[in-house]
Design a protein around this motif. Structure first.
Motif, PDB file in Angstrom:
ATOM      1  N   VAL A   6      -2.290 -15.484   0.689  1.00 15.62           N
ATOM      2  CA  VAL A   6      -2.084 -15.439  -0.746  1.00 15.62           C
ATOM      3  C   VAL A   6      -0.829 -14.619  -0.996  1.00 15.62           C
ATOM      4  O   VAL A   6      -0.786 -13.422  -0.662  1.00 15.62           O
ATOM      5  N   ASN A   7       0.201 -15.249  -1.540  1.00 12.98           N
ATOM      6  CA  ASN A   7       1.463 -14.564  -1.834  1.00 12.98           C
ATOM      7  C   ASN A   7       1.424 -14.042  -3.256  1.00 12.98           C
ATOM      8  O   ASN A   7       1.201 -14.807  -4.195  1.00 12.98           O
ATOM      9  N   LEU A   8       1.640 -12.739  -3.413  1.00 12.57           N
ATOM     10  CA  LEU A   8       1.609 -12.108  -4.726  1.00 12.57           C
ATOM     11  C   LEU A   8       2.874 -11.293  -4.944  1.00 12.57           C
ATOM     12  O   LEU A   8       3.325 -10.584  -4.036  1.00 12.57           O
ATOM     13  N   PRO A   9       3.436 -11.353  -6.154  1.00 14.39           N
ATOM     14  CA  PRO A   9       4.629 -10.558  -6.439  1.00 14.39           C
ATOM     15  C   PRO A   9       4.266  -9.109  -6.753  1.00 14.39           C
ATOM     16  O   PRO A   9       3.195  -8.831  -7.287  1.00 14.39           O
ATOM     17  N   THR A  10       5.182  -8.214  -6.426  1.00 17.86           N
ATOM     18  CA  THR A  10       4.997  -6.805  -6.757  1.00 17.86           C
ATOM     19  C   THR A  10       6.315  -6.186  -7.186  1.00 17.86           C
ATOM     20  O   THR A  10       7.375  -6.529  -6.655  1.00 17.86           O
ATOM     21  N   ALA A  11       6.233  -5.274  -8.130  1.00 20.76           N
ATOM     22  CA  ALA A  11       7.403  -4.520  -8.566  1.00 20.76           C
ATOM     23  C   ALA A  11       7.611  -3.275  -7.710  1.00 20.76           C
ATOM     24  O   ALA A  11       8.690  -2.695  -7.705  1.00 20.76           O
ATOM     25  N   ASP A  12       6.574  -2.868  -6.973  1.00 21.79           N
ATOM     26  CA  ASP A  12       6.643  -1.642  -6.163  1.00 21.79           C
ATOM     27  C   ASP A  12       5.835  -1.870  -4.881  1.00 21.79           C
ATOM     28  O   ASP A  12       4.610  -1.744  -4.881  1.00 21.79           O
ATOM     29  N   LEU A  13       6.526  -2.198  -3.818  1.00 21.07           N
ATOM     30  CA  LEU A  13       5.877  -2.561  -2.562  1.00 21.07           C
ATOM     31  C   LEU A  13       5.039  -1.416  -1.995  1.00 21.07           C
ATOM     32  O   LEU A  13       3.919  -1.633  -1.531  1.00 21.07           O
ATOM     33  N   GLU A  14       5.541  -0.205  -2.030  1.00 20.34           N
ATOM     34  CA  GLU A  14       4.784   0.933  -1.483  1.00 20.34           C
ATOM     35  C   GLU A  14       3.509   1.176  -2.275  1.00 20.34           C
ATOM     36  O   GLU A  14       2.455   1.455  -1.708  1.00 20.34           O
ATOM     37  N   SER A  16       1.844  -1.092  -3.934  1.00 17.53           N
ATOM     38  CA  SER A  16       0.933  -2.192  -3.593  1.00 17.53           C
ATOM     39  C   SER A  16       0.246  -1.952  -2.260  1.00 17.53           C
ATOM     40  O   SER A  16      -0.961  -2.168  -2.124  1.00 17.53           O
ATOM     41  N   LYS A  17       1.006  -1.519  -1.275  1.00 19.96           N
ATOM     42  CA  LYS A  17       0.414  -1.248   0.034  1.00 19.96           C
ATOM     43  C   LYS A  17      -0.670  -0.179  -0.087  1.00 19.96           C
ATOM     44  O   LYS A  17      -1.772  -0.342   0.451  1.00 19.96           O
ATOM     45  N   ALA A  18      -0.400   0.891  -0.807  1.00 18.56           N
ATOM     46  CA  ALA A  18      -1.381   1.963  -0.972  1.00 18.56           C
ATOM     47  C   ALA A  18      -2.630   1.454  -1.692  1.00 18.56           C
ATOM     48  O   ALA A  18      -3.758   1.807  -1.315  1.00 18.56           O
ATOM     49  N   PHE A  19      -2.447   0.606  -2.704  1.00 22.96           N
ATOM     50  CA  PHE A  19      -3.575   0.062  -3.454  1.00 22.96           C
ATOM     51  C   PHE A  19      -4.485  -0.760  -2.546  1.00 22.96           C
ATOM     52  O   PHE A  19      -5.698  -0.560  -2.518  1.00 22.96           O
ATOM     53  N   TYR A  20      -3.902  -1.672  -1.791  1.00 28.54           N
ATOM     54  CA  TYR A  20      -4.725  -2.548  -0.954  1.00 28.54           C
ATOM     55  C   TYR A  20      -5.348  -1.810   0.232  1.00 28.54           C
ATOM     56  O   TYR A  20      -6.469  -2.126   0.639  1.00 28.54           O
ATOM     57  N   VAL A  21      -4.691  -0.807   0.745  1.00 30.55           N
ATOM     58  CA  VAL A  21      -5.298   0.038   1.783  1.00 30.55           C
ATOM     59  C   VAL A  21      -6.514   0.766   1.200  1.00 30.55           C
ATOM     60  O   VAL A  21      -7.552   0.887   1.844  1.00 30.55           O
ATOM     61  N   ALA A  22      -6.417   1.202  -0.071  1.00 32.57           N
ATOM     62  CA  ALA A  22      -7.545   1.877  -0.718  1.00 32.57           C
ATOM     63  C   ALA A  22      -8.742   0.942  -0.881  1.00 32.57           C
ATOM     64  O   ALA A  22      -9.880   1.401  -0.952  1.00 32.57           O
ATOM     65  N   LEU A  23      -8.504  -0.379  -0.908  1.00 30.15           N
ATOM     66  CA  LEU A  23      -9.599  -1.347  -0.982  1.00 30.15           C
ATOM     67  C   LEU A  23     -10.201  -1.631   0.388  1.00 30.15           C
ATOM     68  O   LEU A  23     -11.164  -2.384   0.502  1.00 30.15           O
ATOM     69  N   GLY A  24      -9.625  -1.051   1.441  1.00 31.55           N
ATOM     70  CA  GLY A  24     -10.155  -1.240   2.788  1.00 31.55           C
ATOM     71  C   GLY A  24      -9.335  -2.185   3.649  1.00 31.55           C
ATOM     72  O   GLY A  24      -9.732  -2.508   4.764  1.00 31.55           O
ATOM     73  N   CYS A  25      -8.188  -2.632   3.144  1.00 28.88           N
ATOM     74  CA  CYS A  25      -7.327  -3.534   3.910  1.00 28.88           C
ATOM     75  C   CYS A  25      -6.461  -2.745   4.880  1.00 28.88           C
ATOM     76  O   CYS A  25      -6.300  -1.537   4.748  1.00 28.88           O
ATOM     77  N   GLU A  26      -5.886  -3.463   5.840  1.00 26.75           N
ATOM     78  CA  GLU A  26      -4.904  -2.884   6.750  1.00 26.75           C
ATOM     79  C   GLU A  26      -3.573  -3.576   6.525  1.00 26.75           C
ATOM     80  O   GLU A  26      -3.517  -4.722   6.081  1.00 26.75           O
ATOM     81  N   ILE A  27      -2.497  -2.883   6.848  1.00 28.92           N
ATOM     82  CA  ILE A  27      -1.146  -3.446   6.773  1.00 28.92           C
ATOM     83  C   ILE A  27      -0.737  -3.870   8.178  1.00 28.92           C
ATOM     84  O   ILE A  27      -0.811  -3.072   9.111  1.00 28.92           O
ATOM     85  N   GLU A  34      11.043  -4.208   4.153  1.00 22.31           N
ATOM     86  CA  GLU A  34      11.383  -3.720   2.814  1.00 22.31           C
ATOM     87  C   GLU A  34      11.167  -4.777   1.729  1.00 22.31           C
ATOM     88  O   GLU A  34      11.171  -4.459   0.536  1.00 22.31           O
ATOM     89  N   ASN A  35      10.954  -6.032   2.104  1.00 22.22           N
ATOM     90  CA  ASN A  35      10.750  -7.112   1.145  1.00 22.22           C
ATOM     91  C   ASN A  35       9.305  -7.573   1.013  1.00 22.22           C
ATOM     92  O   ASN A  35       8.940  -8.187   0.012  1.00 22.22           O
ATOM     93  N   ALA A  36       8.507  -7.332   2.033  1.00 19.24           N
ATOM     94  CA  ALA A  36       7.156  -7.884   2.061  1.00 19.24           C
ATOM     95  C   ALA A  36       6.222  -6.999   2.881  1.00 19.24           C
ATOM     96  O   ALA A  36       6.663  -6.293   3.782  1.00 19.24           O
ATOM     97  N   ALA A  37       4.941  -7.103   2.544  1.00 17.81           N
ATOM     98  CA  ALA A  37       3.910  -6.426   3.326  1.00 17.81           C
ATOM     99  C   ALA A  37       2.790  -7.416   3.584  1.00 17.81           C
ATOM    100  O   ALA A  37       2.320  -8.092   2.665  1.00 17.81           O
ATOM    101  N   SER A  38       2.377  -7.492   4.842  1.00 21.75           N
ATOM    102  CA  SER A  38       1.243  -8.330   5.213  1.00 21.75           C
ATOM    103  C   SER A  38      -0.013  -7.478   5.116  1.00 21.75           C
ATOM    104  O   SER A  38      -0.207  -6.538   5.888  1.00 21.75           O
ATOM    105  N   VAL A  39      -0.860  -7.812   4.148  1.00 26.63           N
ATOM    106  CA  VAL A  39      -2.092  -7.082   3.896  1.00 26.63           C
ATOM    107  C   VAL A  39      -3.244  -7.897   4.491  1.00 26.63           C
ATOM    108  O   VAL A  39      -3.485  -9.022   4.075  1.00 26.63           O
ATOM    109  N   VAL A  40      -3.927  -7.322   5.453  1.00 27.14           N
ATOM    110  CA  VAL A  40      -5.004  -8.015   6.155  1.00 27.14           C
ATOM    111  C   VAL A  40      -6.316  -7.755   5.425  1.00 27.14           C
ATOM    112  O   VAL A  40      -6.814  -6.626   5.411  1.00 27.14           O
ATOM    113  N   TRP A  41      -6.853  -8.811   4.811  1.00 23.31           N
ATOM    114  CA  TRP A  41      -8.146  -8.699   4.129  1.00 23.31           C
ATOM    115  C   TRP A  41      -9.276  -8.926   5.134  1.00 23.31           C
ATOM    116  O   TRP A  41     -10.268  -8.217   5.138  1.00 23.31           O
ATOM    117  N   SER A  42      -9.108  -9.945   5.972  1.00 26.63           N
ATOM    118  CA  SER A  42     -10.095 -10.270   7.009  1.00 26.63           C
ATOM    119  C   SER A  42      -9.369 -11.029   8.112  1.00 26.63           C
ATOM    120  O   SER A  42      -8.158 -11.230   8.037  1.00 26.63           O
TER     121      SER A  42
END
Length: 148
Positions: A6-14, A16-27, A34-42
């Motif tokens: 799922v590709n999602l736009p972000t205004a602040d990559l860092e 976004s990474k912190a938010f999704y890590v707080a949900l239990g995801c890994e990067i 510097e342009n993208a982060a792969s957030v592993v949900w499962s």
């Protein structure tokens, strides 16, 4: 096996990474720069958080502002109502917002969570009976118990 990205736009990559890590995801650092982060949900579901400028390189369409417009709602199942509540609480604590009250149909319970950019995640729990046989089976069972 199909993998979902799922590709999602972000205004602040860092952020976004912190938010999704707080949900239990890994990067996944192999696909993060510097342009993208792969957030592993499962093992089969990944979010690609893309800076807005980088996101536009993948489409000729106008990029909407997720805080004002919605293009897609990403629904993710959870194992229980408590799990839905717990992940939404974690998201709220990490800077997300809950744009509307929880929805409870008896056989299905869901809550929406907006990430800090306004992308909508919907967390859903559905009773096993309804998931396997449809909502009517759950509702008929409840009527048989006198809970119509």
């Amino acid at each position: 096996m199909t993998k979902v990205f799922v590709n999602l736009p972000t205004a602040d990559l860092e952020r976004s990474k912190a938010f999704y890590v707080a949900l239990g995801c890994e990067i996944n650092p192999l696909f993060t720069d510097e342009n993208a982060a792969s957030v592993v949900w499962s093992d089969d579901v990944y979010f690609m958080m893309l800076t807005r400028d980088f996101f536009t390189t993948f489409t000729d369409k106008r990029l909407v502002e997720p805080k004002d417009d919605v293009q897609v709602l990403v629904a993710l199942s959870r194992d229980s109502r408590d799990d839905v509540d717990a992940i939404v609480a974690a998201g709220l604590a990490a800077g997300g917002t809950e744009p509307r009250p929880a929805t409870d149909y008896g056989f299905m319970y869901s809550r929406d969570l907006e990430d800090p950019d306004g992308n909508v995640l919907e967390f859903v729990y559905m009773s096993e009976e309804a998931a396997e046989q449809g909502p009517e089976a759950y509702l008929n069972d409840q009527e048989g118990l006198g809970a119509a």
